[in-house]
Design a protein around this motif. Structure first.
Motif, PDB file in Angstrom:
ATOM      1  N   ALA A  14       0.770  -1.133  -0.107  1.00 19.12           N
ATOM      2  CA  ALA A  14       0.263  -0.021  -0.043  1.00 19.12           C
ATOM      3  C   ALA A  14       0.815   1.230  -0.128  1.00 19.12           C
ATOM      4  O   ALA A  14       1.803   1.340   0.632  1.00 19.12           O
ATOM      5  CB  ALA A  14      -0.872   0.031   1.116  1.00 19.12           C
ATOM      6  N   LEU A  53      -6.045  -1.674  -4.630  1.00 14.94           N
ATOM      7  CA  LEU A  53      -5.058  -2.547  -5.265  1.00 14.94           C
ATOM      8  C   LEU A  53      -5.720  -3.525  -6.352  1.00 14.94           C
ATOM      9  O   LEU A  53      -6.679  -4.191  -5.908  1.00 14.94           O
ATOM     10  CB  LEU A  53      -4.199  -3.510  -4.464  1.00 14.94           C
ATOM     11  N   VAL A 108      -5.663  -6.866  -7.830  1.00 11.30           N
ATOM     12  CA  VAL A 108      -4.802  -8.091  -7.920  1.00 11.30           C
ATOM     13  C   VAL A 108      -4.741  -8.528  -9.200  1.00 11.30           C
ATOM     14  O   VAL A 108      -3.657  -9.128  -9.340  1.00 11.30           O
ATOM     15  CB  VAL A 108      -5.359  -9.330  -6.968  1.00 11.30           C
ATOM     16  N   ASP A 109      -5.450  -8.829 -10.098  1.00  7.69           N
ATOM     17  CA  ASP A 109      -5.256  -9.159 -11.363  1.00  7.69           C
ATOM     18  C   ASP A 109      -4.371  -8.684 -12.302  1.00  7.69           C
ATOM     19  O   ASP A 109      -3.768  -9.375 -13.093  1.00  7.69           O
ATOM     20  CB  ASP A 109      -6.533  -9.255 -12.155  1.00  7.69           C
ATOM     21  N   ARG A 131      -9.812 -14.515  -0.129  1.00  9.47           N
ATOM     22  CA  ARG A 131     -10.014 -14.140  -1.376  1.00  9.47           C
ATOM     23  C   ARG A 131     -11.427 -14.086  -1.496  1.00  9.47           C
ATOM     24  O   ARG A 131     -12.129 -13.043  -1.846  1.00  9.47           O
ATOM     25  CB  ARG A 131      -9.642 -14.574  -2.734  1.00  9.47           C
ATOM     26  N   ILE A 166     -13.026  -2.549  -0.131  1.00  6.93           N
ATOM     27  CA  ILE A 166     -12.120  -3.800  -0.096  1.00  6.93           C
ATOM     28  C   ILE A 166     -10.845  -3.315  -0.905  1.00  6.93           C
ATOM     29  O   ILE A 166     -11.027  -2.761  -1.806  1.00  6.93           O
ATOM     30  CB  ILE A 166     -12.664  -4.937  -0.955  1.00  6.93           C
ATOM     31  N   TYR A 167      -9.735  -3.212   0.124  1.00  9.75           N
ATOM     32  CA  TYR A 167      -8.649  -2.700  -0.486  1.00  9.75           C
ATOM     33  C   TYR A 167      -8.111  -3.663  -1.724  1.00  9.75           C
ATOM     34  O   TYR A 167      -7.735  -3.183  -2.821  1.00  9.75           O
ATOM     35  CB  TYR A 167      -7.485  -2.646   0.650  1.00  9.75           C
ATOM     36  N   VAL A 168      -7.734  -4.996  -1.722  1.00 12.08           N
ATOM     37  CA  VAL A 168      -7.254  -5.859  -2.298  1.00 12.08           C
ATOM     38  C   VAL A 168      -8.365  -6.437  -3.382  1.00 12.08           C
ATOM     39  O   VAL A 168      -9.037  -7.364  -3.073  1.00 12.08           O
ATOM     40  CB  VAL A 168      -6.415  -6.931  -1.842  1.00 12.08           C
ATOM     41  N   GLU A 169      -8.560  -5.555  -4.464  1.00 10.19           N
ATOM     42  CA  GLU A 169      -9.969  -6.145  -5.094  1.00 10.19           C
ATOM     43  C   GLU A 169      -9.471  -6.708  -6.533  1.00 10.19           C
ATOM     44  O   GLU A 169      -8.073  -6.900  -6.799  1.00 10.19           O
ATOM     45  CB  GLU A 169     -10.390  -4.552  -5.883  1.00 10.19           C
ATOM     46  N   GLU A 170     -10.492  -7.746  -6.670  1.00 10.78           N
ATOM     47  CA  GLU A 170     -10.263  -8.208  -7.973  1.00 10.78           C
ATOM     48  C   GLU A 170     -11.086  -7.635  -9.135  1.00 10.78           C
ATOM     49  O   GLU A 170     -12.074  -7.325  -9.123  1.00 10.78           O
ATOM     50  CB  GLU A 170     -10.679  -9.878  -7.664  1.00 10.78           C
ATOM     51  N   MET A 183      -6.865   3.753   6.650  1.00 12.97           N
ATOM     52  CA  MET A 183      -7.316   2.691   6.000  1.00 12.97           C
ATOM     53  C   MET A 183      -8.185   1.556   6.945  1.00 12.97           C
ATOM     54  O   MET A 183      -8.781   1.091   6.029  1.00 12.97           O
ATOM     55  CB  MET A 183      -5.735   1.910   5.668  1.00 12.97           C
ATOM     56  N   ASN A 187     -11.802   2.726   6.765  1.00 10.27           N
ATOM     57  CA  ASN A 187     -12.445   2.482   5.269  1.00 10.27           C
ATOM     58  C   ASN A 187     -12.436   1.200   4.856  1.00 10.27           C
ATOM     59  O   ASN A 187     -13.467   0.854   4.005  1.00 10.27           O
ATOM     60  CB  ASN A 187     -11.837   3.552   4.443  1.00 10.27           C
ATOM     61  N   PHE A 188     -11.429   0.374   4.876  1.00 13.40           N
ATOM     62  CA  PHE A 188     -11.426  -0.855   4.293  1.00 13.40           C
ATOM     63  C   PHE A 188     -11.631  -2.175   5.290  1.00 13.40           C
ATOM     64  O   PHE A 188     -10.923  -2.382   6.074  1.00 13.40           O
ATOM     65  CB  PHE A 188      -9.861  -1.115   3.498  1.00 13.40           C
ATOM     66  N   VAL A 203       0.358  -4.557   4.341  1.00 20.42           N
ATOM     67  CA  VAL A 203       1.580  -3.896   4.394  1.00 20.42           C
ATOM     68  C   VAL A 203       1.606  -2.705   3.639  1.00 20.42           C
ATOM     69  O   VAL A 203       1.372  -2.678   2.548  1.00 20.42           O
ATOM     70  CB  VAL A 203       2.652  -4.832   3.616  1.00 20.42           C
ATOM     71  N   MET A 204       1.777  -1.630   4.527  1.00 23.89           N
ATOM     72  CA  MET A 204       1.789  -0.305   3.793  1.00 23.89           C
ATOM     73  C   MET A 204       3.470   0.294   3.829  1.00 23.89           C
ATOM     74  O   MET A 204       4.029   0.079   4.913  1.00 23.89           O
ATOM     75  CB  MET A 204       0.881   0.742   4.739  1.00 23.89           C
TER      76      MET A 204
END
Lengths: 233, 316
Positions: free
Chosen positions: A77, A96, A98-99, B49, B67-71, B114, B117-118, B127-128
């Motif tokens: 991040a 982020l 991921v794909d 996931r 969602i921070y780590v988005e697909e 963070m 919000n997420f 990890v920032m």
């Protein structure tokens, strides 16, 4: 083993004590590192007033590896993006994807590891008048005996959780079956494991890694004390 | 939102029939296997996931549940890009090259922002690259690899498609066969399935870490809701039928916990049901027909002599 030491039996299905030189595609050390052992103890009890000193690590199981490849994210991040989003009051573009940021990484992990950690602790300069070795020792023993922890300890990385049980003073160590007592664990003759991470010096600028020459002798890894000549910078 | 004050440990039991619960990139997308025991595996990140995807579906970007780590790309994001392309005089954010928090105070502010919000940062951590103590947020929820209770047998299934990807492939097909016109533009592919597998994952929720990220009781409920429903919204050609069968939560009275996690997990026992009788899963079980459905297993939960201050919550 002195009265002021503790012994903790830890085990798990997997472990990953990443070698610093092989950490993109992670490869584990053969044996738990002192810094990983310290992390486990700190997950159970730690205060700024104390510092754990790992004395010995007993290896109870044969050293076996397995490879696991996973999809991982390539980026961390970004602080600047976050502070921009805070200023704007809008979360757009902060995620982020991921794909679009895939990295496939393999990890060579240990399977079915089990250890006994022998350690003592020292008081640090931040200890107050009410802190004493006895008090913290009691706190640790009480928590470990009841299975209490700050967070579930892990064997190297958080997905490989560790079960733990206190080996009470005077109690024998968990038995090692005779077929485990091979040259691989240093039975017969000591086995040189090469240079191993001792710990990271968090106080020094740049956080340098400290190493030591690890030797397995009859299943036991002796860890040099802090400040000794065997700890290499 | 006040943070969680009690430690939780949980056991998630789910199954798959005729599907691939988690492909192994190292083995040509074969279901993951422990090579020593042939037990099937599902990685922790695969389960996380699905939790993220469920929360995104259920909460749809509601404030505090992003969602921070988005697909995949977000459609709104694409729309916004179109707007910014049309109106270049709007605030230009991309000018700053490198920025690290000036001090601990700012790092904390960034972290709190963070977490607030997420959902996934608050739950699993992130990890920032804040440059201060690596700026890691450790989340309260920790999950392990799920492992099948018995060895699994992955099956390779060859399938065909009645179309070619491109001209060259079509030509190749025509040269190969003359008798079957249908074979002309046909491509063959492979699917890997597990006929049946029952998997168990363990999870830990640290109340002390919840304090740091602000993970509250509401978040906990949402997490459990996600664990029970996540497979219902993850249907695809590869997965087959996956279902959460049991979610057993051990709730401790205190933040540090009242019993060792492994002792609690041992209370969940899975046996094979053979002729209606539970049988211990051992070497002798190989003489019987393989398990093909959930009712081929018996899950029992030992509620006797629970340690003081531990409560069992069976959510499924």
């Amino acid at each position: 083993m002195s009265l002021l030491s503790i012994r903790l039996h830890v085990w798990g299905r997997y472990a990953l004590f990443t070698r610093p030189e092989l950490k993109v595609e992670r490869v584990s050390y053969d044996v738990m590192t002192p810094s990983a052992a310290r992390g486990i103890l700190e997950a159970i009890h730690w205060k700024p007033a104390i510092r754990w000193v790992i004395q010995r690590i007993h290896v109870l199981q044969p050293i076996r590896f397995q490879s696991i490849r996973r999809n991982e994210v390539g980026h961390k991040a970004s602080a600047s993006n976050i502070s921009r989003a805070m200023k704007r009051g809008d979360l757009a573009g902060l995620q982020l994807l991921v794909d679009e940021d895939r990295q496939q990484r393999a990890a060579s992990v240990l399977t079915n590891p089990a250890y006994v950690i022998e350690a003592r602790f020292e008081m640090t300069s931040r200890a107050g008048p009410t802190d004493s070795v006895g008090k913290h020792l009691d706190m640790f023993n009480r928590r470990a005996a009841r299975g209490q922890c700050f967070n579930q300890p892990c064997l190297g990385t958080r997905e490989f959780s560790a079960g733990f049980e206190l080996v009470k003073p005077g109690e024998p160590l968990p038995a090692r079956s005779p077929e485990v007592e091979t040259a691989e664990l240093g039975f017969g003759a000591p086995r040189d494991l090469g240079l191993m991470l001792w710990d990271i010096d968090h106080a020094a600028p740049g956080r340098p890694s400290l190493f030591f020459r690890a030797r397995l002798e009859s299943g036991i890894l002796e860890v040099p004390p802090p400040g000794s000549d065997e700890v290499l910078r | 939102m006040s943070a969680l004050t009690r430690r939780h440990d949980f056991v998630l039991i789910f199954d798959v029939s005729n599907g691939n619960p988690n492909g192994d990139p190292d083995a040509g997308n074969l279901p993951r296997l422990d090579p020593q025991t042939n037990h099937g595996l599902v990685s922790d990140v695969s389960l996380k996931r699905k939790i993220r995807n469920y929360v995104e579906l259920a909460k749809g970007g509601e404030a505090g549940f992003h969602i921070y780590v988005e697909e995949g790309a977000i459609l709104n994001e694409k729309h916004r890009q179109a707007y910014t392309a049309l109106r270049p005089d709007d605030e230009k954010a991309g000018a700053v090259k490198k920025l690290n928090p000036k001090d601990d105070r700012e790092a904390v502010a960034l972290r709190d922002f963070m977490c607030a919000n997420f959902f996934d940062v608050r739950t699993f951590g992130a990890v920032m690259s804040t440059g201060i103590n690596c700026g890691q947020v450790k989340g309260p929820v920790q999950m392990t690899f799920a492992s099948s209770v018995e060895p699994i047998l992955p099956v390779e299934i060859t399938v065909t498609r009645m179309a070619a990807t491109n001209e060259a492939e079509k030509k190749k097909g025509e040269e190969g066969s003359d008798e079957d016109a249908r074979a002309d533009n046909r491509t063959m592919g492979r699917k890997h399935i597990v006929p049946y597998g029952l998997y168990v994952a363990h999870g830990f929720i640290s109340a002390k870490f919840a304090e740091r990220t602000g993970f509250g009781e509401g978040d906990l409920e949402l997490l459990f809701e996600a664990l029970t429903n996540m497979f219902e919204h993850d249907r695809s050609a590869a997965r087959g039928e996956m279902t959460t069968r049991k979610l057993i939560v051990f709730r401790h009275e205190s933040a540090l916990g009242n019993a060792p996690a492994h002792k609690l997990f041992e209370r969940v026992r899975i046996d094979r049901s053979i002729g209606g009788e539970p049988h211990e899963i051992d070497d002798r079980i190989g003489n019987y027909a393989p398990a093909r459905k959930f009712s081929d297993y018996v899950v029992t939960l030992d509620r006797d002599d629970l340690p003081n201050g531990v409560e069992i919550v069976e959510l499924m």
